[in-house]
Each structure stands twice: as C-alpha cells, then as structure tokens.
Motif scaffolding. Structure first.
Motif, PDB file in Angstrom:
ATOM      1  N   VAL A  43      19.065 -37.236  67.666  1.00 36.37           N
ATOM      2  CA  VAL A  43      17.568 -37.253  67.160  1.00 36.37           C
ATOM      3  C   VAL A  43      16.894 -38.387  67.499  1.00 36.37           C
ATOM      4  CG1 VAL A  43      16.336 -36.890  65.165  1.00 36.37           C
ATOM      5  CG2 VAL A  43      18.209 -35.504  65.467  1.00 36.37           C
ATOM      6  N   SER A  44      17.537 -39.747  67.159  1.00 34.78           N
ATOM      7  CA  SER A  44      16.925 -40.874  67.478  1.00 34.78           C
ATOM      8  C   SER A  44      16.531 -40.851  69.028  1.00 34.78           C
ATOM      9  CB  SER A  44      17.814 -42.118  67.291  1.00 34.78           C
ATOM     10  OG  SER A  44      18.214 -42.023  66.079  1.00 34.78           O
ATOM     11  N   GLN A  45      17.513 -40.599  69.888  1.00 40.08           N
ATOM     12  CA  GLN A  45      17.219 -40.702  71.379  1.00 40.08           C
ATOM     13  C   GLN A  45      15.871 -39.852  71.743  1.00 40.08           C
ATOM     14  OE1 GLN A  45      18.513 -42.897  73.037  1.00 40.08           O
ATOM     15  NE2 GLN A  45      17.407 -42.569  74.803  1.00 40.08           N
ATOM     16  N   VAL A  46      15.926 -38.690  71.160  1.00 41.18           N
ATOM     17  CA  VAL A  46      15.018 -37.532  71.608  1.00 41.18           C
ATOM     18  C   VAL A  46      13.748 -38.058  70.929  1.00 41.18           C
ATOM     19  CG1 VAL A  46      14.882 -35.746  69.706  1.00 41.18           C
ATOM     20  CG2 VAL A  46      14.633 -35.001  72.205  1.00 41.18           C
ATOM     21  N   LEU A  47      13.390 -38.683  69.937  1.00 39.43           N
ATOM     22  CA  LEU A  47      12.395 -39.186  69.064  1.00 39.43           C
ATOM     23  C   LEU A  47      11.866 -40.416  70.108  1.00 39.43           C
ATOM     24  CD1 LEU A  47      13.084 -38.963  65.456  1.00 39.43           C
ATOM     25  CD2 LEU A  47      11.334 -37.827  66.556  1.00 39.43           C
ATOM     26  N   GLU A 115      14.134 -26.315  65.841  1.00 37.92           N
ATOM     27  CA  GLU A 115      12.849 -26.519  66.051  1.00 37.92           C
ATOM     28  C   GLU A 115      12.623 -27.348  67.286  1.00 37.92           C
ATOM     29  OE1 GLU A 115       8.324 -27.284  64.287  1.00 37.92           O
ATOM     30  OE2 GLU A 115       9.957 -27.406  62.955  1.00 37.92           O
ATOM     31  N   ILE A 116      13.291 -28.470  67.296  1.00 37.31           N
ATOM     32  CA  ILE A 116      13.154 -29.346  68.500  1.00 37.31           C
ATOM     33  C   ILE A 116      13.724 -28.699  69.901  1.00 37.31           C
ATOM     34  CG2 ILE A 116      14.135 -31.771  69.240  1.00 37.31           C
ATOM     35  CD1 ILE A 116      14.295 -32.652  66.345  1.00 37.31           C
ATOM     36  N   ALA A 117      15.137 -28.173  69.484  1.00 36.53           N
ATOM     37  CA  ALA A 117      15.573 -27.542  70.783  1.00 36.53           C
ATOM     38  C   ALA A 117      14.906 -26.497  71.232  1.00 36.53           C
ATOM     39  CB  ALA A 117      17.001 -26.710  70.222  1.00 36.53           C
ATOM     40  N   GLY A 151      11.765 -34.173  63.724  1.00 34.16           N
ATOM     41  CA  GLY A 151      12.719 -34.914  64.287  1.00 34.16           C
ATOM     42  C   GLY A 151      12.827 -36.048  63.020  1.00 34.16           C
ATOM     43  N   ALA A 152      11.602 -36.624  62.988  1.00 34.68           N
ATOM     44  CA  ALA A 152      11.581 -37.823  61.898  1.00 34.68           C
ATOM     45  C   ALA A 152      12.019 -37.588  60.683  1.00 34.68           C
ATOM     46  CB  ALA A 152       9.920 -38.468  61.540  1.00 34.68           C
TER      47      ALA A 152
END
Length: 184
Positions: A43-47, A115-117, A151-152
């Motif tokens: 999650v950190s990386q995609v943010l 949701e991110i996926a 994500g946050a």
C-alpha cells in the motif's frame, strides 16, 4: 506523448502489477506472519505511485471519451480472501473528510485493497492495449477521486495494526524482559 509521460506510464504499470501480485500473494494466506508487513509495503508503494500522479499536471486523454477496456476485473475473490485472512482485525473507523466535518465511518482493509486493485487493473487494461495516456489519465483521476483516500486510510489502519502486534506486550513478559536486561 512526451518521453517523460511514457516513463511515468511504464513506471506506474510496473507498480500496479507489483501491487496486484503482492496483494494476491498476501491473500493466498501462504505466509500469514508476513501479511501485515507485506500489505503495509504494498500500500505504501502504490501510494507513492499515486503521489507522483497527483504531483504532475493533469493528464488529458487524446480522445474526449475513455475507450471501453471491457468488463472490470472481478476483485471480489481478493476482497473475500483478504477479509478472511484479516478476520477480527479488518474493520476500522475513519474520519470521512477531515477538512469539511468530523463524521466517522466504518471501512475495512480488504475493501480498500480491493478498491485499489480494481482501479489499477482498469488502468492496466488501457496500458496493455497500447493506450498509456488513457492509463495515466485513469490512474490519476481515480487516485485523486477514490483509491488515494482508500489507500491512505488502509495504510493508517495497517500501520496501527502492525504497531499493536509488535508493541503491545503482555505486562508480565515485559517486566521479565526488563529484569533480564538489567540483571545479566
């Protein structure tokens, strides 16, 4: 398309694939002890990817309308398996919009990751079809409108969970460790 935007599109596509692969592996349950740390990293990386998209000028697709990449990817299996993996720790509370009010809502890490996926998969379909500008437009728009917030929130929840797992020690065990450290 400029070379800079092409590099950004290539980087974003690679990050999206990494996120999807990592979260699918986490959801498989093959390494339950690594589930929280790997989710935190993914999650950190995609943010970070999303932050790059938020920092650049708005990407505008060549065509006025987004090409239809076909039906959305089914992320329900990912949502369900993550929900099962994180059973008992999946749900959390968050402030809906800290700038406008203090209304609190419920969410879950599994819903946020799904949701991110979904958004990343949608953009990847544009990218893989040879439409990198549309992919960038979609990732940027969806980051600012939906998955960046999800994500946050998920990042905060997973960080809190990991902190509790690592720092909430039993009082007796902590006292024993302190005694052992002071009396070698």
């Amino acid at each position: 398309m400029s070379d800079d935007l092409q590099v950004l599109a290539d980087d974003c596509a690679a990050e999206a694939r990494t996120f999807l692969t990592t979260m699918t592996e986490v959801a498989s349950g093959s390494e339950p002890a690594a589930a929280l740390p790997m989710t935190l990293l993914a999650v950190s990386q995609v943010l970070l990817m999303g932050s790059r998209l938020g920092a650049v000028q708005d990407v505008v697709p060549v065509e006025r309308f987004e090409s239809d990449p076909g039906p959305d990817v089914d992320v329900d299996p990912l949502r369900t398996t993550l929900g099962n993996l994180f059973e008992g720790i999946d749900d959390y509370a968050h402030v809906v919009d800290p700038l406008l009010d203090v209304d609190v809502a419920r969410s879950s890490v599994s819903d946020d990751v799904a949701e991110i996926a979904l958004a990343l998969s949608h953009g990847l379909r544009h990218y893989d079809a040879g439409r990198p500008v549309e992919a960038l437009w979609w990732w940027q728009f969806s980051y600012l409108s939906t998955w960046g917030d999800s994500g946050a929130r998920a990042l905060r929840a997973v960080l809190c969970l990991l902190g509790h797992v690592r720092l909430d020690a039993d009082d007796d065990a902590a006292a024993e460790a302190e005694f052992d450290a002071l009396h070698p």
